[in-house]
Design a protein around this motif. Sequence first.
Motif, mmCIF file in Angstrom:
data_model
loop_
_atom_site.group_PDB
_atom_site.id
_atom_site.type_symbol
_atom_site.label_atom_id
_atom_site.label_comp_id
_atom_site.label_asym_id
_atom_site.label_seq_id
_atom_site.Cartn_x
_atom_site.Cartn_y
_atom_site.Cartn_z
ATOM 1 N N LEU A 33 0.825 -1.212 0.000
ATOM 2 C CA LEU A 33 0.000 0.000 0.000
ATOM 3 C C LEU A 33 0.860 1.264 0.000
ATOM 4 O O LEU A 33 0.518 2.258 -0.645
ATOM 5 C CB LEU A 33 -0.954 -0.009 1.190
ATOM 6 C CG LEU A 33 -2.101 -1.022 1.121
ATOM 7 C CD1 LEU A 33 -2.823 -1.117 2.450
ATOM 8 C CD2 LEU A 33 -3.084 -0.633 0.003
ATOM 9 N N ASN A 76 -6.761 -1.026 7.253
ATOM 10 C CA ASN A 76 -7.760 0.017 6.992
ATOM 11 C C ASN A 76 -7.283 1.386 7.473
ATOM 12 O O ASN A 76 -7.592 2.413 6.859
ATOM 13 C CB ASN A 76 -9.090 -0.354 7.654
ATOM 14 C CG ASN A 76 -9.738 -1.570 7.008
ATOM 15 O OD1 ASN A 76 -9.449 -1.876 5.844
ATOM 16 N ND2 ASN A 76 -10.589 -2.261 7.729
ATOM 17 N N ILE A 80 -4.986 2.648 4.739
ATOM 18 C CA ILE A 80 -5.759 3.093 3.578
ATOM 19 C C ILE A 80 -6.362 4.481 3.849
ATOM 20 O O ILE A 80 -6.342 5.364 2.991
ATOM 21 C CB ILE A 80 -6.849 2.073 3.221
ATOM 22 C CG1 ILE A 80 -6.205 0.778 2.688
ATOM 23 C CG2 ILE A 80 -7.827 2.626 2.189
ATOM 24 C CD1 ILE A 80 -7.177 -0.361 2.463
ATOM 25 N N ILE A 95 -8.799 6.771 -4.000
ATOM 26 C CA ILE A 95 -9.014 5.363 -3.668
ATOM 27 C C ILE A 95 -10.403 4.951 -4.135
ATOM 28 O O ILE A 95 -11.384 5.640 -3.845
ATOM 29 C CB ILE A 95 -8.866 5.128 -2.151
ATOM 30 C CG1 ILE A 95 -7.471 5.562 -1.682
ATOM 31 C CG2 ILE A 95 -9.115 3.662 -1.802
ATOM 32 C CD1 ILE A 95 -7.318 5.625 -0.176
ATOM 33 N N TYR A 108 -8.968 -2.901 -4.492
ATOM 34 C CA TYR A 108 -8.988 -1.436 -4.560
ATOM 35 C C TYR A 108 -8.098 -0.949 -5.703
ATOM 36 O O TYR A 108 -7.143 -1.632 -6.095
ATOM 37 C CB TYR A 108 -8.429 -0.821 -3.273
ATOM 38 C CG TYR A 108 -9.266 -0.979 -2.036
ATOM 39 C CD1 TYR A 108 -10.034 0.080 -1.557
ATOM 40 C CD2 TYR A 108 -9.256 -2.170 -1.311
ATOM 41 C CE1 TYR A 108 -10.772 -0.043 -0.391
ATOM 42 C CE2 TYR A 108 -10.002 -2.306 -0.151
ATOM 43 C CZ TYR A 108 -10.761 -1.238 0.303
ATOM 44 O OH TYR A 108 -11.497 -1.368 1.460
ATOM 45 N N PHE A 129 -5.709 2.563 -6.465
ATOM 46 C CA PHE A 129 -5.090 3.723 -5.810
ATOM 47 C C PHE A 129 -4.402 4.563 -6.886
ATOM 48 O O PHE A 129 -3.730 4.032 -7.767
ATOM 49 C CB PHE A 129 -4.051 3.278 -4.781
ATOM 50 C CG PHE A 129 -4.593 2.385 -3.695
ATOM 51 C CD1 PHE A 129 -5.028 2.915 -2.493
ATOM 52 C CD2 PHE A 129 -4.669 1.015 -3.887
ATOM 53 C CE1 PHE A 129 -5.529 2.094 -1.496
ATOM 54 C CE2 PHE A 129 -5.175 0.177 -2.894
ATOM 55 C CZ PHE A 129 -5.603 0.723 -1.700
#
Length: 436
Positions: free
Chosen positions: A29, A51, A54, A64, A72, A74
Amino acid sequence: MGTFKIEGGIQLKGEITPQGAKNEALQILCAVLLTPEKVTITNIPDIIDVNKLIKLLGNLGVKIEKLAHGAYTFQADEVNLAYLESEGFKEEGKSLRGSIMIVGPLLARFGKGYIPKPGGDKIGRRRLDTHFEGFINLGAKFRYNREDYFYGVEADRLKGTYMLLDEASVTGTANIIMAAVLAEGKTTIYNAACEPYLQQLCKMLNSMGAKITGVGSNLIEIEGVEKLGGCEHRILPDMIEIGSWIGLAAMTRSEITIKNVSWDNLGVIPNTFRKLGITLERRGDDIYIPAHEDGYEIQNYIDGSILTIADAPWPGFTPDLLSIVLVVATQARGSVLVHQKMFESRLFFVDRLIDMGAKIILCDPHRATVIGHDFKSQLKGIMMSSPDIRAGISLLIAALSAKGTSTIQNIDQIDRGYERIDERLLALGAKITRED
């Protein structure tokens, strides 16, 4: 804070599919910050720590879009760098240890990266020297505000160099690699971590246009590039959760199949549980654990001395599963010495197991000897609190095997690393309720 109430001593049965790997997700991420192009990631675990990260990326200006459960896109084409110096970021960043890994990508792409001293598990000191020494070696200037525990690194352009890491830190290696992919020239990292999740990060970066070689070894070489593009990436199943399910099956003498485990990325984990006497069968890419009606017996070394299970950098045994090994050993035939080398507070949860009737001698903050009951004396249910993610799941496994009812408080710690754990246990036949 929520609590679990568990009625123990019930045999479970069924199939379970592991979630995506938490430790890989936290690295992957952060890597989306390295490119202005769209990145699609699937098999993201729906857990508190992930989470939070994110949400932090969203506050940084990353666009997002949730495509489906665990999937997901991004796009970091309008990153708000001013947010890094806001009070909101200082509060948000320090609640999550994984937030440290945004520094490398931000430094590489934008020339600066800041982070408050991150939190996470209360398992002892987890220093950040490896991260920042790596950035300094690449040419960054380091500053630290002692009043509000705020770290910063800045550089006009990073330059590749040779570095020998003082420890094979997984997050430190990941952070340095993400900084070096956009640096000028060649970077060589020796004594690099080489866990499967770090290999996944390197494969993702290479698919974005990076030039990383030596993936899977402790000698990583990186040729810097001008920019990176978008990609699609799927996160591996969580090896720590897989080990947790193995321990659960053995302790509750349950017949369980763990689906799609990515066997080739489990390393020594299956054989370490086999040393505890646990029967594992490989069925395709699944693990089948039969009901251990006759229990399981710990192997001694070939000279007859007591087995020692200790953590070590990959391909050694992961420290995140030592808590599971310890609780599983409480009902084995025989004894084992558990040696937790990396964190000095991770074994302190054993007092709860002793209160449940386990025979454990805490030798010092790093070592515990477990004398197994061989199921002749069942653990008993008690009220307890989860001190960290891995101790929390270990206490939950102990409660599921124990006689009577157990209450586990502070289950947010378990939710940080395990997705819908109570719902998935209910599907196997467990008697567990969540009370908020």
